[in-house]
Design a protein around this motif. Structure first.
Motif, short mmCIF file in Angstrom:
data_model
loop_
_atom_site.label_atom_id
_atom_site.label_comp_id
_atom_site.label_asym_id
_atom_site.label_seq_id
_atom_site.Cartn_x
_atom_site.Cartn_y
_atom_site.Cartn_z
N ARG A 22 52.47 -26.57 -57.60
CA ARG A 22 53.10 -27.31 -56.50
C ARG A 22 52.94 -26.60 -55.16
N ASN A 206 55.99 -34.26 -57.86
CA ASN A 206 54.77 -33.54 -58.18
C ASN A 206 53.60 -34.51 -58.37
N ASN A 315 54.54 -30.04 -64.98
CA ASN A 315 53.11 -30.17 -64.71
C ASN A 315 52.29 -30.16 -65.98
#
Length: 414
Positions: A22, A206, A315
């Motif tokens: 990020r 994200n 993620n």
């Protein structure tokens, strides 16, 4: 083009773990329109080799080194001062001097702070240099959540850290021009604990680099022929990941092997802790750092994310879905991403439910492949970094307009 101060608690390159993914993409986004002065820390000597890459991107880069063991001892000073230990952990006189020098030498339009601990360097510049703070997750809630899973005295320290860090997060958010959290659920959680900041916080999701994380027919498999590889990826010195794989090995894998004796669990990620290394055996592979995680994702029979302690968007799940893999995870992680089972995100809260969800993936590879195609389509459509991070552009534009207005008013009065 504005001058921005960007403060990050860990070197934002390479993007090989959750927070660095990020922070790196946020850096790239800011550099599209602005000059970015980057101040950060290195806590892994392997990251030293990547400094030239960042120096080529930024007009000024300042790096301080942290030795985690020493920093943890230093952070205990917070027990005497009454502050969160996280703040003492990341406090460094060299970083303070550099921030003051940059502010003195360059007209800064804003400071962009990544993680609450770095706000201590931007606060002295505010309100002349407005703060935009990317909290990502409500870190104080993470520490509070850790407490019941540990014995005293760690349980006491984690509970205390949650309380003191929340008080600091509220102070920072009140001073900031805008604060961001990774999901609406995290935003709502923070607002419930800091209602005075309701109008100053928003969600900033994200994304995933779907060009990089994409299947390639020419990419060879890292697994032995005939093996059914069940894969978990992540930084393996991070407690939620350690807890997740330990839970899977203890409670899911024995059940799994009753029905699928060719199944083997792969724990793929850097810096495995002693607890993770102890899991390695005939049916568990702990890889440590790998040059490329994509072969493990692409050729897995199944991907799991059994994260009992987790915050925000993972993620690792987005990357696996981009690699055309269905993923089995807990409700809290699935809620943050929003995909359905038909879009490749399967839910399980118990060991029995994980094994049940794995059954159609391991029994019917064609079914698993079809779900993987839908999973990739889902993240391609809804998780572009550019689309999500554009949310910060509006706030920066407003700050620039306000600065221009102040300059004009000053000129008129003069």
């Amino acid at each position: 083009m504005a001058n921005l101060l960007y403060l990050v608690h860990r070197l934002p390159y390479p993007p090989n773990k959750g927070d660095k993914v990020r922070s790196y993409h946020l850096l790239r986004h800011l550099l599209q329109r602005h000059r970015v002065f980057l101040g950060t820390f290195i806590d892994d000597p392997d990251d030293e080799q990547h400094l030239p890459t960042l120096r080529a991107m930024c007009p000024d880069l300042h790096v301080e080194r942290i030795v985690p063991r020493t920093a943890k001892v230093k952070s205990l000073h917070g027990l005497l001062t009454g502050e969160a230990l996280t703040l003492a952990y990341y406090r460094h006189e060299g970083m303070q001097r550099w921030v003051q020098d940059v502010a003195h030498q360059h007209p800064l339009q804003a400071s962009v702070v990544f993680s609450s601990a770095m706000a201590q360097y931007a606060q002295p510049l505010a309100p002349q240099v407005p703060m935009l703070v990317d909290f990502v997750d409500v870190d104080s809630a993470k520490w509070t959540q850790y407490a019941p899973a540990h014995r005293w005295p760690l349980s006491m320290l984690y509970r205390r850290e949650g309380q003191r860090l929340l008080a600091y997060e509220r102070t920072v958010a009140a001073q900031a021009h805008r604060s961001y959290f990774v999901t609406p659920n995290e935003t709502a959680l923070f607002v419930s604990q800091a209602p005075e900041c309701r109008d100053k916080v928003q969600s900033l999701s994200n994304g995933v680099d779907a060009d990089f994380f994409s299947p390639d027919p020419a990419r060879p498999s890292p697994f032995p022929a005939g093996e059914q590889a069940v894969v978990f990826t992540g930084a393996m010195d991070y407690w939620p990941n350690i807890d997740g794989v330990s839970w899977f090995v203890a409670d899911m894998l024995p059940r799994l092997r009753v029905h699928w004796p060719r199944a083997r669990f792969y724990i793929v990620g850097r810096s495995p802790s002693a607890q993770v290394l102890a899991l390695a055996g005939e049916h568990v592979e702990v890889t440590g750092t790998v040059p490329d995680v994509r072969p493990y994702l692409q050729h897995a029979a199944a991907v799991v994310a059994p994260l009992r302690v987790a915050r925000g968007i993972q993620n690792k799940i987005l990357e696996a879905m981009a690699m055309q893999q269905a993923v089995i995870t807990v409700n809290s992680c699935a809620d943050a991403i929003g995909a359905s089972a038909g879009q490749g995100l399967l839910r399980a809260e118990t060991p029995e439910a994980f094994v049940q969800a794995l059954q159609p993936l391991l029994d019917t590879p064609d079914h698993a492949a079809a779900l993987g195609v839908r999973a990739r389509a889902y993240v391609e459509q809804g998780f572009s970094w550019q689309a999500h991070l554009s949310g910060i552009d509006h706030d920066l534009a407003n700050l620039q307009d306000a600065a221009i207005t102040r300059s004009l008013e000053t000129a008129v009065h003069v």
